[in-house]
Scaffold this motif. Sequence first.
Motif, PDB file in Angstrom:
ATOM      1  N   LEU A 315       0.833  -1.204   0.000  1.00 19.65           N
ATOM      2  CA  LEU A 315       0.000   0.000   0.000  1.00 19.65           C
ATOM      3  C   LEU A 315       0.869   1.255   0.000  1.00 19.65           C
ATOM      4  O   LEU A 315       0.587   2.219  -0.735  1.00 19.65           O
ATOM      5  CB  LEU A 315      -0.926  -0.002   1.219  1.00 19.65           C
ATOM      6  CG  LEU A 315      -1.894   1.177   1.334  1.00 19.65           C
ATOM      7  CD1 LEU A 315      -2.832   1.249   0.132  1.00 19.65           C
ATOM      8  CD2 LEU A 315      -2.696   1.097   2.635  1.00 19.65           C
ATOM      9  N   TYR A 316       1.916   1.263   0.788  1.00 17.88           N
ATOM     10  CA  TYR A 316       2.834   2.409   0.865  1.00 17.88           C
ATOM     11  C   TYR A 316       3.424   2.734  -0.506  1.00 17.88           C
ATOM     12  O   TYR A 316       3.366   3.885  -0.963  1.00 17.88           O
ATOM     13  CB  TYR A 316       3.917   2.096   1.896  1.00 17.88           C
ATOM     14  CG  TYR A 316       5.244   2.789   1.704  1.00 17.88           C
ATOM     15  CD1 TYR A 316       5.355   4.173   1.665  1.00 17.88           C
ATOM     16  CD2 TYR A 316       6.415   2.032   1.584  1.00 17.88           C
ATOM     17  CE1 TYR A 316       6.591   4.793   1.496  1.00 17.88           C
ATOM     18  CE2 TYR A 316       7.647   2.644   1.422  1.00 17.88           C
ATOM     19  CZ  TYR A 316       7.731   4.023   1.379  1.00 17.88           C
ATOM     20  OH  TYR A 316       8.955   4.619   1.214  1.00 17.88           O
ATOM     21  N   LEU A 317       3.971   1.748  -1.201  1.00 12.45           N
ATOM     22  CA  LEU A 317       4.617   1.999  -2.494  1.00 12.45           C
ATOM     23  C   LEU A 317       3.615   2.455  -3.548  1.00 12.45           C
ATOM     24  O   LEU A 317       3.872   3.402  -4.300  1.00 12.45           O
ATOM     25  CB  LEU A 317       5.352   0.738  -2.966  1.00 12.45           C
ATOM     26  CG  LEU A 317       6.563   0.313  -2.128  1.00 12.45           C
ATOM     27  CD1 LEU A 317       7.095  -1.041  -2.596  1.00 12.45           C
ATOM     28  CD2 LEU A 317       7.673   1.358  -2.177  1.00 12.45           C
ATOM     29  N   ASN A 318       2.458   1.808  -3.595  1.00 11.47           N
ATOM     30  CA  ASN A 318       1.452   2.161  -4.609  1.00 11.47           C
ATOM     31  C   ASN A 318       0.767   3.494  -4.311  1.00 11.47           C
ATOM     32  O   ASN A 318       0.493   4.263  -5.226  1.00 11.47           O
ATOM     33  CB  ASN A 318       0.411   1.042  -4.716  1.00 11.47           C
ATOM     34  CG  ASN A 318       0.918  -0.133  -5.522  1.00 11.47           C
ATOM     35  OD1 ASN A 318       0.876  -0.130  -6.749  1.00 11.47           O
ATOM     36  ND2 ASN A 318       1.425  -1.144  -4.844  1.00 11.47           N
ATOM     37  N   ALA A 319       0.507   3.745  -3.027  1.00 10.54           N
ATOM     38  CA  ALA A 319      -0.139   5.009  -2.660  1.00 10.54           C
ATOM     39  C   ALA A 319       0.793   6.188  -2.937  1.00 10.54           C
ATOM     40  O   ALA A 319       0.355   7.255  -3.378  1.00 10.54           O
ATOM     41  CB  ALA A 319      -0.540   4.990  -1.186  1.00 10.54           C
ATOM     42  N   CYS A 320       2.094   5.997  -2.698  1.00 13.96           N
ATOM     43  CA  CYS A 320       3.053   7.073  -2.986  1.00 13.96           C
ATOM     44  C   CYS A 320       3.149   7.335  -4.485  1.00 13.96           C
ATOM     45  O   CYS A 320       3.210   8.492  -4.915  1.00 13.96           O
ATOM     46  CB  CYS A 320       4.421   6.729  -2.410  1.00 13.96           C
ATOM     47  SG  CYS A 320       4.509   6.909  -0.620  1.00 13.96           S
ATOM     48  N   ALA A 321       3.153   6.273  -5.291  1.00 19.71           N
ATOM     49  CA  ALA A 321       3.169   6.449  -6.754  1.00 19.71           C
ATOM     50  C   ALA A 321       1.950   7.248  -7.201  1.00 19.71           C
ATOM     51  O   ALA A 321       2.052   8.168  -8.022  1.00 19.71           O
ATOM     52  CB  ALA A 321       3.208   5.090  -7.450  1.00 19.71           C
ATOM     53  N   ALA A 322       0.790   6.919  -6.641  1.00 21.49           N
ATOM     54  CA  ALA A 322      -0.445   7.644  -6.973  1.00 21.49           C
ATOM     55  C   ALA A 322      -0.363   9.101  -6.532  1.00 21.49           C
ATOM     56  O   ALA A 322      -0.807  10.007  -7.241  1.00 21.49           O
ATOM     57  CB  ALA A 322      -1.641   6.960  -6.302  1.00 21.49           C
ATOM     58  N   SER A 323       0.238   9.333  -5.368  1.00 19.90           N
ATOM     59  CA  SER A 323       0.339  10.694  -4.833  1.00 19.90           C
ATOM     60  C   SER A 323       1.208  11.580  -5.704  1.00 19.90           C
ATOM     61  O   SER A 323       0.921  12.771  -5.892  1.00 19.90           O
ATOM     62  CB  SER A 323       0.908  10.659  -3.408  1.00 19.90           C
ATOM     63  OG  SER A 323       0.024  10.001  -2.534  1.00 19.90           O
TER      64      SER A 323
END
Length: 353
Positions: A315-323
């Motif tokens: 979740l951390y890696l994907n949410a940061c990419a989205a951000s």
Amino acid sequence: MLINSELSKKDIMKDPFLALGEAYMDNVIDFQGSIQKIIESVYKNKDSFLNKAHLFEKLYKITSHSIKKSKKDIEHHYDLGNDFYELWLDRTMSYSCAYFKNEEDSLYEAQLNKIEHILKKLNLRPGDRLLDIGCGWGELIITAAKKYGVKALGITLSNEQVKKVEERIEENSLQNQVEVRLIDYRELLDTGEKFDRIVSVGMLEHVGRKNIPTYIKDVSKLLEDGGVSLLHCITAQIESEPNQWIKKYIFPGGYIPSIRELAYNMGENNLHLIDLESLRLHYKRTLECWASNFENQLDEIKDMKDETFIRMWRLYLNACAASFHYGVIDVHQFLVTKGLNNDIPMTREHLYR
């Protein structure tokens, strides 16, 4: 989005960031398809909670950043084990935004590009004393010593990183040129040392809101007159504390400063801002590479970490990419000189040769 069991409405209303993150970690909710794209779709809705973080800021306490607390915060994230990071980072062990010159660049090539881009901006000369605040696993200081003939000092609060950097210094026979120390930047002032060049990549996010003025002031004190410093960090449009999920599980004590906050403190400490560059889309792509590498190494990661940790990290890696793609954060490189320096190239042409 799959809802496997009932979500607490009270938790959602109180803090949707924390509620969403913990629900995914505990498999209360799950996602089909790309987590990054799902989160991006929420960002695209301007009325969503992801775009209204300021409404929850009263929940987010401004944390203290004593030297002892800072060391504990860094250990939480960076001392998960070199063997863990080696699985999904590239060969340089660079854990910050890469620089993709071409569409076909691999992550490894892009990280080498980033290091070279930074070193060119610093306008290094043989014999310069270079300080890297938050040196990670040492690729930048080793490259600077080998390619530009500088004497480099890297500092970090991670025992695991010190261990790795010391190994790399020995492997490259750079004992007379490169040093690494387990020390806080505030403690370095007590040594009376000064540096011609100072660089910091992806470290300022750990300094904390109250310590931004202290950090900038200390960089100025450590820098020789006419010296050059490059700050590479994640930035926000306006000042606000990070959400509770990130602070609780990923980066305790973390804070993302605004551009104006940094520029103001630079001006107050005789640091002249001469170049500012956004690498936002480069970080989105870097995170996509890390997320892909993470999934490709899942069998090995499962031998080290439990399912809750894996879901948290995913979740951390994907949410940061989205951000970085559609959200509210950016990443910038600030190039400053202490006082006036008329020896810096007048154009950016040298960066692209």
